[in-house]
Design a protein around this motif. Structure first.
Motif, PDB file in Angstrom:
ATOM      1  N   ILE A 179       0.891  -1.050  -0.190  1.00  0.00           N
ATOM      2  CA  ILE A 179       0.146   0.096   0.032  1.00  0.00           C
ATOM      3  C   ILE A 179       0.899   1.107  -0.005  1.00  0.00           C
ATOM      4  N   ALA A 180       0.668   2.064  -0.973  1.00  0.00           N
ATOM      5  CA  ALA A 180       1.613   3.271  -1.075  1.00  0.00           C
ATOM      6  C   ALA A 180       0.576   4.465  -1.200  1.00  0.00           C
ATOM      7  N   ALA A 181       0.992   5.506  -0.227  1.00  0.00           N
ATOM      8  CA  ALA A 181       0.262   6.779   0.114  1.00  0.00           C
ATOM      9  C   ALA A 181       0.912   7.975  -0.861  1.00  0.00           C
ATOM     10  N   GLU A 182       0.321   8.984  -1.045  1.00  0.00           N
ATOM     11  CA  GLU A 182       0.599  10.115  -1.911  1.00  0.00           C
ATOM     12  C   GLU A 182       1.392   9.795  -2.979  1.00  0.00           C
ATOM     13  N   ILE A 183       0.519   8.988  -3.918  1.00  0.00           N
ATOM     14  CA  ILE A 183       1.076   8.730  -5.298  1.00  0.00           C
ATOM     15  C   ILE A 183       0.545   9.674  -5.994  1.00  0.00           C
ATOM     16  N   ASP A 184       1.430  10.432  -7.052  1.00  0.00           N
ATOM     17  CA  ASP A 184       1.267  11.113  -8.188  1.00  0.00           C
ATOM     18  C   ASP A 184       1.659  10.702  -9.432  1.00  0.00           C
ATOM     19  N   ASN A 238      -2.748  15.966  -4.760  1.00  0.00           N
ATOM     20  CA  ASN A 238      -3.081  16.779  -3.549  1.00  0.00           C
ATOM     21  C   ASN A 238      -2.665  16.181  -2.216  1.00  0.00           C
ATOM     22  N   TRP A 239      -1.348  15.069  -2.350  1.00  0.00           N
ATOM     23  CA  TRP A 239      -1.051  14.461  -1.386  1.00  0.00           C
ATOM     24  C   TRP A 239      -1.853  13.320  -0.865  1.00  0.00           C
ATOM     25  N   TYR A 240      -2.979  12.892  -1.629  1.00  0.00           N
ATOM     26  CA  TYR A 240      -3.799  12.040  -1.176  1.00  0.00           C
ATOM     27  C   TYR A 240      -4.063  10.937  -2.352  1.00  0.00           C
ATOM     28  N   GLY A 241      -3.135  10.870  -3.433  1.00  0.00           N
ATOM     29  CA  GLY A 241      -3.245   9.784  -4.288  1.00  0.00           C
ATOM     30  C   GLY A 241      -2.935   8.307  -3.660  1.00  0.00           C
ATOM     31  N   MET A 242      -3.191   6.954  -4.161  1.00  0.00           N
ATOM     32  CA  MET A 242      -2.952   5.965  -3.247  1.00  0.00           C
ATOM     33  C   MET A 242      -2.890   4.827  -4.566  1.00  0.00           C
ATOM     34  N   ALA A 243      -2.046   3.829  -3.957  1.00  0.00           N
ATOM     35  CA  ALA A 243      -2.086   2.685  -4.954  1.00  0.00           C
ATOM     36  C   ALA A 243      -1.939   1.305  -4.220  1.00  0.00           C
ATOM     37  N   MET A 244      -2.472   0.211  -4.414  1.00  0.00           N
ATOM     38  CA  MET A 244      -2.122  -0.951  -3.846  1.00  0.00           C
ATOM     39  C   MET A 244      -1.396  -1.822  -4.853  1.00  0.00           C
ATOM     40  N   LEU A 245      -0.341  -2.448  -4.783  1.00  0.00           N
ATOM     41  CA  LEU A 245       0.009  -3.270  -5.493  1.00  0.00           C
ATOM     42  C   LEU A 245      -0.028  -4.917  -4.970  1.00  0.00           C
ATOM     43  N   SER A 246      -0.261  -5.810  -5.945  1.00  0.00           N
ATOM     44  CA  SER A 246      -0.306  -7.394  -5.174  1.00  0.00           C
ATOM     45  C   SER A 246       0.065  -8.174  -6.205  1.00  0.00           C
ATOM     46  N   ARG A 247       0.849  -9.409  -5.866  1.00  0.00           N
ATOM     47  CA  ARG A 247       1.236 -10.531  -6.488  1.00  0.00           C
ATOM     48  C   ARG A 247      -0.006 -11.604  -6.540  1.00  0.00           C
TER      49      ARG A 247
END
Length: 266
Positions: free
Chosen positions: A22-27, A51-60
């Motif tokens: 889980i990665a926060a602040e994704i632009d 806006n500092w609130y982008g987000m990503a979830m990466l999963s195998r």
């Protein structure tokens, strides 16, 4: 979002070899780094914002279903997924980053507290295996975080293990545990550690959980208090009366980039 150490961050992610990130602040600048991890994490939900609130979830592991949700404000997303384990069982994994109090912008804790209450009340009704994590912009011992734990009946893996202070990574003093991973009693803990500096003002947190529902009755969440429901309703009422907050919950946005090779996205 202000971290430019893309290669260092990616290297630590590769070395850590976690199943889910889980990665926060994704632009938009971070998209290339996420793209570079597709061979390891082919299942990705990426919602970049400036806006500092982008987000990503990466999963195998594959997503069975997934949704980007805006619990309190329409520019602060959360990622809510069902992830399929190699055993065929599914667990609910949620990434969050509620807006913090910002006195210089005349923002108080209303939005953050309302989001924690909404998640706490919802997760209390869900009896599946759950993991929720992210930058809560709140310390582990605060009344708001402890209310969330009592409402949700989730467990804090740090209890009895330490503080795991994650902010501020550039300071050797006055560090606080602002980044959290909470889980339902279906899991036992195999490991918990703070990772190395990756260029952010927050340290990453790594947790190793084992799904073991047979032991769930042996783990004790925080005891609920008689005033919890009233306190929760007051926080939601305060948010409802705020001119800065519009409570919304929307389905997956077309602005999110989904990389998915199995199962169904809801």
């Amino acid at each position: 979002m202000e971290n430019d150490e893309f290669d260092h961050w990616s290297k630590v992610v590769r070395q850590t070899d976690a199943d889910v990130v889980i990665a926060a602040e994704i632009d938009q600048r971070w998209k290339a780094s996420l793209d570079g991890l597709k061979s390891i994490y082919p299942h990705q939900i990426v919602y970049p914002q400036d806006n500092w609130y982008g987000m990503a979830m990466l999963s195998r592991l594959p997503f069975r279903e997934s949704e980007i949700r805006f619990r309190v404000q329409d520019d602060v997303p959360s990622i809510d997924t069902m992830i399929e384990l190699p055993s065929g069982e599914a667990i609910r994994v949620i990434g969050v980053h509620p807006r913090p109090p910002e006195p210089i912008r005349d923002n108080d804790a209303t939005a953050r507290d309302a989001e924690l209450v909404l998640w706490g009340k919802e997760l209390a009704e869900d009896h599946r295996p759950i993991v929720i994590g992210g930058d809560l912009n709140d310390v582990a011992w605060s009344p708001s975080t402890r209310l969330f734990l009592r409402l949700s009946q989730l467990l804090d893996p740090r209890r009895g293990r330490g503080f795991y202070n994650t902010f501020h990574a550039d300071h050797l003093w006055m560090r606080f545990p602002l980044d959290h991973v909470f889980h339902s009693p279906h899991f036992t803990i195999r490991g918990l550690k703070r990772l190395e500096h990756v260029g952010s003002d927050h340290f990453p947190i790594l947790i190793d959980l084992q799904l073991q529902p047979v032991l769930k009755d042996e783990q004790e969440p925080l005891e609920e208090k008689a005033k919890d429901e009233k306190e929760a309703e007051l926080k939601l009422q305060r948010a409802a009366e705020s001119d800065e907050i519009e409570a919304v919950t929307t389905p997956l946005s077309s602005h999110a980039e989904i990389l998915h090779s199995g199962g169904q996205l809801g």
